[in-house]
Design a protein around this motif. Structure first.
Motif, short mmCIF file in Angstrom:
data_model
loop_
_atom_site.label_atom_id
_atom_site.label_comp_id
_atom_site.label_asym_id
_atom_site.label_seq_id
_atom_site.Cartn_x
_atom_site.Cartn_y
_atom_site.Cartn_z
N GLU A 33 0.84 -1.43 0.17
CA GLU A 33 0.39 -0.09 0.02
C GLU A 33 0.74 1.17 0.20
OE1 GLU A 33 -2.36 -0.87 3.20
OE2 GLU A 33 -3.55 -2.04 2.52
N ASN A 34 2.08 1.21 0.76
CA ASN A 34 2.53 2.56 0.92
C ASN A 34 4.05 1.92 0.90
OD1 ASN A 34 3.59 4.72 0.82
ND2 ASN A 34 2.39 5.70 2.57
N PRO A 35 4.27 1.65 -0.47
CA PRO A 35 6.29 0.99 -0.46
C PRO A 35 7.17 1.63 -0.17
CG PRO A 35 5.46 0.99 -2.13
CD PRO A 35 3.74 1.29 -1.75
N ASP A 36 7.43 3.10 -0.10
CA ASP A 36 8.48 4.09 0.00
C ASP A 36 8.27 4.57 1.69
OD1 ASP A 36 8.81 4.47 -2.49
OD2 ASP A 36 8.06 6.42 -2.32
N ALA A 37 6.88 4.38 2.04
CA ALA A 37 7.27 4.61 4.03
C ALA A 37 7.63 3.46 4.55
CB ALA A 37 5.77 4.99 4.04
N PHE A 38 6.87 2.12 3.80
CA PHE A 38 7.68 0.98 4.66
C PHE A 38 9.45 1.09 4.46
CE2 PHE A 38 8.23 -3.81 3.85
CZ PHE A 38 7.98 -4.15 4.94
N TRP A 39 9.62 0.66 2.65
CA TRP A 39 11.36 0.36 2.92
C TRP A 39 11.81 2.29 3.62
CZ3 TRP A 39 12.66 -4.09 2.36
CH2 TRP A 39 11.96 -4.91 1.80
N ALA A 40 11.57 3.00 4.07
CA ALA A 40 12.27 3.53 5.12
C ALA A 40 12.01 3.47 6.30
CB ALA A 40 11.31 4.99 4.50
N SER A 55 15.64 9.95 -1.39
CA SER A 55 13.97 9.08 -2.07
C SER A 55 14.16 8.27 -2.22
CB SER A 55 13.24 9.95 -2.83
OG SER A 55 14.42 9.76 -4.46
N ILE A 56 13.31 7.74 -1.64
CA ILE A 56 13.05 5.67 -2.09
C ILE A 56 12.88 5.09 -3.15
CG2 ILE A 56 12.05 3.98 -0.98
CD1 ILE A 56 13.06 5.25 1.48
N SER A 57 12.92 5.48 -3.89
CA SER A 57 12.47 4.68 -5.21
C SER A 57 12.50 5.53 -6.59
CB SER A 57 11.43 3.41 -4.75
OG SER A 57 9.94 4.06 -4.97
N ARG A 58 12.39 5.31 -8.00
CA ARG A 58 12.06 6.05 -9.28
C ARG A 58 12.23 5.15 -10.01
NH1 ARG A 58 15.79 10.28 -9.24
NH2 ARG A 58 17.18 8.59 -10.10
N SER A 59 11.15 5.06 -11.21
CA SER A 59 11.31 3.54 -11.67
C SER A 59 10.79 4.12 -12.96
CB SER A 59 10.34 2.50 -10.71
OG SER A 59 9.06 2.76 -10.55
N ASN A 67 15.25 2.66 -9.39
CA ASN A 67 16.18 2.83 -8.58
C ASN A 67 15.76 2.84 -6.73
OD1 ASN A 67 18.40 3.91 -10.46
ND2 ASN A 67 16.03 4.67 -11.07
N TRP A 68 16.30 2.73 -5.91
CA TRP A 68 16.31 2.37 -4.60
C TRP A 68 16.87 3.22 -4.07
CZ3 TRP A 68 11.85 0.39 -3.38
CH2 TRP A 68 10.86 -0.96 -3.83
N PHE A 69 16.70 4.32 -2.73
CA PHE A 69 17.21 4.62 -2.30
C PHE A 69 18.16 5.67 -2.95
CE2 PHE A 69 16.19 0.58 0.14
CZ PHE A 69 15.79 1.28 1.24
N ILE A 70 17.88 6.76 -3.05
CA ILE A 70 18.83 7.68 -4.63
C ILE A 70 18.92 8.25 -3.78
CG2 ILE A 70 18.48 9.14 -6.16
CD1 ILE A 70 15.09 7.38 -7.15
#
Length: 147
Positions: A33-40, A55-59, A67-70
């Motif tokens: 539901e909220n991948p950026d918050a979860f992975w942060a 930033s966490i992700s950009r795709s 890209n992750w953990f930019i």
């Protein structure tokens, strides 16, 4: 045809588990539901950052890019070894088993740290510098992990 046997988790294992079925489903739902918050949250809890990410992700899946953990930078030895030394120096970091089950070894975090440092010093003595590329033959021996 595959055999899909399910083996129940024994109580003495599950009582000390970090994650049970309910917590797993909650975590999974949050990750979807909220991948950026979860992975942060996960990255802050389980990794030591040299330089924090911006930033966490950009795709862009049309370009097959993810890209992750930019902007973030990690040091693999800090995360795999150094941060564990204060509390786990004498605990097993690597369990190695050869082709013959009698051929095995347990390597503690302290031993792993010592071997990695020795290899690093050897490479420096040979003139290897930051940014250099080194190819190392990696046979199936425990020393491969140090390299």
């Amino acid at each position: 045809m595959s055999d899909h046997s399910i083996y129940p988790v024994e109580k003495h294992f599950s009582k000390d588990a970090w994650v049970d079925q309910d917590k797993y489903l909650t975590m999974y739902r949050r990750s979807v539901e909220n991948p950026d918050a979860f992975w942060a949250e996960q990255s802050e809890q389980f990794l030591t950052w040299n330089l924090p990410w911006k930033s966490i992700s950009r795709s862009d899946f049309t370009l097959a890019e993810a890209n992750w953990f930019i902007g973030g930078k990690l040091n693999v030895t800090v995360n795999c070894i150094d941060r564990h030394l204060p509390n786990r120096a004498n605990q097993t970091a690597i369990i190695w088993e050869g082709d013959d089950p009698a051929d095995n070894s347990l390597i503690t975090y302290s031993q792993l740290h010592e071997h990695v440092c020795r290899l690093g010093n050897l490479l420096r003595q040979r003139g290897v510098k930051k940014g250099d590329r080194v190819c190392i033959y990696m046979p199936m021996i425990p020393e491969a992990a140090y390299a």
